[in-house]
Design a protein around this motif. Structure first.
Motif, PDB file in Angstrom:
ATOM      1  N   ASP A   1      -9.600  -5.580 -28.127  1.00  0.00           N
ATOM      2  CA  ASP A   1     -10.337  -5.831 -29.618  1.00  0.00           C
ATOM      3  C   ASP A   1     -11.679  -5.986 -29.030  1.00  0.00           C
ATOM      4  OD1 ASP A   1     -10.045  -7.695 -29.370  1.00  0.00           O
ATOM      5  OD2 ASP A   1      -8.221  -8.423 -31.354  1.00  0.00           O
ATOM      6  N   GLN A   2     -12.474  -6.203 -30.526  1.00  0.00           N
ATOM      7  CA  GLN A   2     -13.812  -6.176 -30.354  1.00  0.00           C
ATOM      8  C   GLN A   2     -13.402  -7.647 -29.677  1.00  0.00           C
ATOM      9  OE1 GLN A   2     -16.075  -3.928 -30.371  1.00  0.00           O
ATOM     10  NE2 GLN A   2     -17.532  -5.832 -29.271  1.00  0.00           N
ATOM     11  N   GLU A   3     -12.813  -8.703 -30.524  1.00  0.00           N
ATOM     12  CA  GLU A   3     -12.572 -10.442 -30.090  1.00  0.00           C
ATOM     13  C   GLU A   3     -12.870 -10.367 -28.357  1.00  0.00           C
ATOM     14  OE1 GLU A   3     -11.212 -14.148 -31.562  1.00  0.00           O
ATOM     15  OE2 GLU A   3     -10.657 -12.792 -32.902  1.00  0.00           O
ATOM     16  N   THR A   4     -11.796  -9.557 -27.880  1.00  0.00           N
ATOM     17  CA  THR A   4     -11.409 -10.043 -26.077  1.00  0.00           C
ATOM     18  C   THR A   4     -12.293  -8.699 -25.608  1.00  0.00           C
ATOM     19  OG1 THR A   4      -9.193  -9.448 -27.410  1.00  0.00           O
ATOM     20  CG2 THR A   4     -10.058  -8.569 -24.789  1.00  0.00           C
ATOM     21  N   ILE A   5     -13.375  -8.119 -26.453  1.00  0.00           N
ATOM     22  CA  ILE A   5     -14.566  -7.494 -26.040  1.00  0.00           C
ATOM     23  C   ILE A   5     -15.116  -8.233 -25.314  1.00  0.00           C
ATOM     24  CG2 ILE A   5     -15.810  -5.366 -25.482  1.00  0.00           C
ATOM     25  CD1 ILE A   5     -14.107  -3.940 -26.444  1.00  0.00           C
ATOM     26  N   ASP A   6     -15.769  -8.991 -26.241  1.00  0.00           N
ATOM     27  CA  ASP A   6     -16.833 -10.123 -26.621  1.00  0.00           C
ATOM     28  C   ASP A   6     -16.880 -10.855 -25.460  1.00  0.00           C
ATOM     29  OD1 ASP A   6     -18.571  -8.812 -28.181  1.00  0.00           O
ATOM     30  OD2 ASP A   6     -17.498  -9.773 -30.081  1.00  0.00           O
TER      31      ASP A   6
ATOM     32  N   VAL B   1     -12.162  -4.824 -18.717  1.00  0.00           N
ATOM     33  CA  VAL B   1     -11.186  -5.627 -20.534  1.00  0.00           C
ATOM     34  C   VAL B   1     -10.424  -4.074 -20.403  1.00  0.00           C
ATOM     35  CG1 VAL B   1     -12.284  -5.247 -22.801  1.00  0.00           C
ATOM     36  CG2 VAL B   1     -14.097  -5.912 -21.049  1.00  0.00           C
TER      37      VAL B   1
END
Length: 410
Positions: A259-264, A254
């Motif tokens: 951002d959190q959406e990309t991490i998820d 990652v």
């Protein structure tokens, strides 16, 4: 004159009684002589003999042989086999005289009129002047006259550690089915003394899974049913577990500024491919290394024979089913000449359809497709990904069938 006659008569009476007494006391007299049976020589003993393994056992008859080992020094006047439904057979419980006698002492006897599906106790016997001699007792089981019948046409497929066997009972026979299942082991003709998989629902057609097996190992499997207390086995199938696959992938870590959406998204995609490669490595022998990229510009997902896979932002395609589907493209589905040569509306290879038939318990035997995808179990879109384990397993095993039919991995 009168005196003379009396004296003469007295002398004659005496003579008459002397003669009668003489004959009545004679040792040769037959008046009181009663016939008696001749005495058996103390040197004669009861005959000893053996009984052999039956030559033929049928539902209502048995053919077997015995042998007189020692006639006991007497004359054998009768020999044969006695039988009983209970232990301790004698000629009183039932017997059949030998139909064939050889000079060596061997003899053959065929007993008819037996009940099917029963256990019988048998002894060979022989009669001489001393009495009846018996062999040791053996037990036979007559088969059921109309037993259950299984389908026996290549009903097993294997992964690296699992075997799937399609049990299909074509005829139940005359009795009710009391138990049904599989027996298996590493030796031929397994029985209930080996490994057993019981179908608790008494289904007559079902797919049985055997797990925890060693890879690249030969096993013997056969179905069985219990009816009227008797065990009936189907034909055994020899099946060898496959070499485990070696399907690996690389995926970038990652980005540090994600951002959190990309991490998820990275987490879902990585988990999907870890799961998918586990299915390929356990249910195929495919070897391949691919690169997986998170690609926000890709509407769904795609893969190429060169080994590059892209997955977009749609979460419905960040799952195991999509990973399996795209991995299939990297090993030739819709991307290689062998696939196009063999997929002409339906797959023309032998292995993939056979695997499909077994894995669907005979429901389907045709692998269909076009120039890009195959079905069923191709998982051609997020709407086909139910998340069920058997969907993923059958997909992978069909891929193994494609490989066996000549589809290259690289």
């Amino acid at each position: 004159m009168k005196i003379y006659l009396n004296a003469l008569l007295q002398k004659n009476y005496v003579l008459f009684f002397l003669i009668v007494g003489l004959f009545s006391c004679s040792e040769d007299s037959t008046v009181d002589n009663v016939p008696t049976e001749p005495e058996v020589s103390e040197d004669i003993s009861i005959a000893s003999l053996s009984i052999n393994t039956p030559i033929r056992i049928a539902a209502h008859s048995v053919l077997l042989s015995g042998e007189i080992l020692n006639d006991g020094g007497g004359s054998v006047t009768e020999r044969g086999v006695c039988f009983s439904l209970n232990e301790g057979a004698t000629i009183e419980t039932g017997h059949q005289i030998a139909s064939l006698v050889r000079g060596s002492g061997e003899f053959e006897t065929e007993i008819q009129g037996l009940e099917d599906g029963e256990d019988y106790y048998l002894k060979a016997y022989a009669v001489n002047e001393k009495g009846v001699g018996y062999s040791e007792e053996i037990i036979i089981s007559t088969p059921i006259a109309n037993p259950p019948v299984f389908e026996n046409d290549r009903q097993a497929v294997a992964g690296a550690h699992d075997v799937f066997f399609y049990v299909n009972l074509l005829e139940t026979g005359e009795g009710a089915i009391e138990e049904i299942g599989l027996v298996w082991g590493e030796n031929e003709n397994p029985t209930l003394e080996d490994h057993v998989e019981i179908n608790e629902d008494l289904s007559q057609s079902y797919l049985q899974r055997i797990s925890g097996l060693d890879s690249e190992t030969t096993y013997y499997v056969r179905p069985y049913a219990q009816s009227r207390g008797n065990i009936i086995y189907g034909d055994q199938e020899q099946i060898t577990t496959i070499k485990p696959g070696n399907f690996t992938f690389w995926m970038q870590d990652v980005p540090t500024n994600a951002d959190q959406e990309t991490i998820d998204a990275y987490g879902r995609i990585r988990a999907a491919f870890e799961s998918a490669t586990n299915y390929y490595n356990n249910y195929t022998s495919i070897e391949k290394h691919v690169t997986v990229n998170y690609s926000p510009g890709t509407p769904t997902a795609d893969g190429s024979f060169s080994g590059n896979i892209r997955v977009g932002t749609n979460q419905g395609y960040q799952r195991t089913g999509t990973a399996l589907h795209e991995m299939a493209h990297t090993v030739g589905i819709g991307t290689h000449n062998v696939y196009w040569d063999l997929m002409n509306g339906s797959w023309e290879g032998a292995n993939a359809p056979r695997i499909l038939k077994v894995m669907t318990a005979g429901a389907e035997a045709t692998v269909s497709g076009d120039g890009t995808h195959f079905w069923p179990y191709g998982i051609n879109g997020a709407h086909e990904d139910t998340g069920e384990e058997m969907l993923y397993i059958i997909h992978a095993m069909i891929m193994q069938g494609f490989k066996l039919d000549g589809l290259p991995s690289n």
